[in-house]
Design an enzyme around this catalytic site. Sequence first.
Site, PDB file in Angstrom:
ATOM      1  N   HIS A 123     -10.335 -13.520 -14.245  1.00  0.00           N
ATOM      2  CA  HIS A 123     -10.432 -14.557 -15.285  1.00  0.00           C
ATOM      3  C   HIS A 123      -9.840 -15.873 -14.759  1.00  0.00           C
ATOM      4  O   HIS A 123     -10.345 -16.956 -15.035  1.00  0.00           O
ATOM      5  CB  HIS A 123      -9.651 -14.150 -16.538  1.00  0.00           C
ATOM      6  CG  HIS A 123     -10.127 -12.884 -17.178  1.00  0.00           C
ATOM      7  ND1 HIS A 123      -9.413 -11.713 -17.125  1.00  0.00           N
ATOM      8  CD2 HIS A 123     -11.240 -12.605 -17.891  1.00  0.00           C
ATOM      9  CE1 HIS A 123     -10.065 -10.771 -17.771  1.00  0.00           C
ATOM     10  NE2 HIS A 123     -11.184 -11.282 -18.246  1.00  0.00           N
TER      11      HIS A 123
ATOM     12  N   GLU B   5     -19.357 -12.544 -11.848  1.00  0.00           N
ATOM     13  CA  GLU B   5     -20.512 -11.815 -11.312  1.00  0.00           C
ATOM     14  C   GLU B   5     -20.272 -10.312 -11.286  1.00  0.00           C
ATOM     15  O   GLU B   5     -21.188  -9.555 -11.006  1.00  0.00           O
ATOM     16  CB  GLU B   5     -20.833 -12.323  -9.891  1.00  0.00           C
ATOM     17  CG  GLU B   5     -21.498 -13.682  -9.915  1.00  0.00           C
ATOM     18  CD  GLU B   5     -21.763 -14.241  -8.527  1.00  0.00           C
ATOM     19  OE1 GLU B   5     -21.237 -13.678  -7.540  1.00  0.00           O
ATOM     20  OE2 GLU B   5     -22.476 -15.247  -8.436  1.00  0.00           O
ATOM     21  N   LYS B   6     -19.056  -9.867 -11.568  1.00  0.00           N
ATOM     22  CA  LYS B   6     -18.840  -8.419 -11.627  1.00  0.00           C
ATOM     23  C   LYS B   6     -19.717  -7.831 -12.741  1.00  0.00           C
ATOM     24  O   LYS B   6     -20.323  -6.787 -12.575  1.00  0.00           O
ATOM     25  CB  LYS B   6     -17.366  -8.072 -11.886  1.00  0.00           C
ATOM     26  CG  LYS B   6     -17.161  -6.553 -11.857  1.00  0.00           C
ATOM     27  CD  LYS B   6     -15.714  -6.179 -11.816  1.00  0.00           C
ATOM     28  CE  LYS B   6     -15.087  -6.245 -13.180  1.00  0.00           C
ATOM     29  NZ  LYS B   6     -15.558  -5.170 -14.089  1.00  0.00           N
TER      30      LYS B   6
END
Length: 279
Positions: A37, A147-148
């Site tokens: 984050h 993008e995870k």
Amino acid sequence: METVNTVAEVRNLVRQWRKEGKSIGFVPTMGYLHDGHGSLITRARENDKVVVSIFVNPMQFGENEDFSKYPRDLERDCRFCESLGADLVFSPPPSEIYTPGFCSFVDLSALTDRLCGKSRPGHFRGVCTVVTKLFNIVKPDRAYFGEKDAQQLAVIKRMVQDLNIDVEIIGCPIVREPDGLAKSSRNTYLSSKERKAALVLSRAVRHAEALVGDGIIDSDTVVSALYDIIQSEPLARIDYVKAVRCLTMEDTDKIEPQTLIAIAVYIGKTRLIDNLIVR
Ligand code: PAF
């Protein structure tokens, strides 16, 4: 940094910033923030103001999923956001987002019935509904997603395009622990034995990278090599290993740029995801 709980307070602040000609970057989260984050917040500072929402969205959890035990620590999250230069944290209670009589949803008729959407029916409906609401509340110029959660990113890009939502969606790279495990709030569920076993995901991703680097372009070959690696870990149970096109989530026989090699694996009761986007 300001911390507010109501839609009205966000709107007042954002209205003021807009009058001053400021651009707004937005990072939607469910809290229990980590460096993944953090990388989104840091990137969002390319805007004049950065808004972070912290809301564990009940609508995106299935009945038997981990909504009630999802980790929460608002005070720590606020300190983290402030240390990274965020300007506003919006952490509404569920009643502020889902007012009595709530009955409007955002649902995509493609992209969401496969991969994570197949194992978690209704999940993306919950994500799309809350993200649309948050976009309508914050009205950001740019919004940042990891993008995870590659499928979530593709779904949101599609939704924004289909519904003409006036926001630029920016995907940011996966952030990993020093030993390779992709950062996730759900890593906190892992026992120390499971934590070690969870490394099988990043090992599989690295192997995929090596195979693709060696010029192997047959999806089945890569997928079955990853199955072998993951199945060699006794605590791992595969949900899926797939090669799909990054934007449409359609299966692809051939690995080429913009192919997503995505994996979801249960380690004990914890479902973890990881992926490689072929550039
Ligand atoms: O990725 C997440 O944390 C959530 O799915 C999101 C985008 C904040 C919506 O609740």
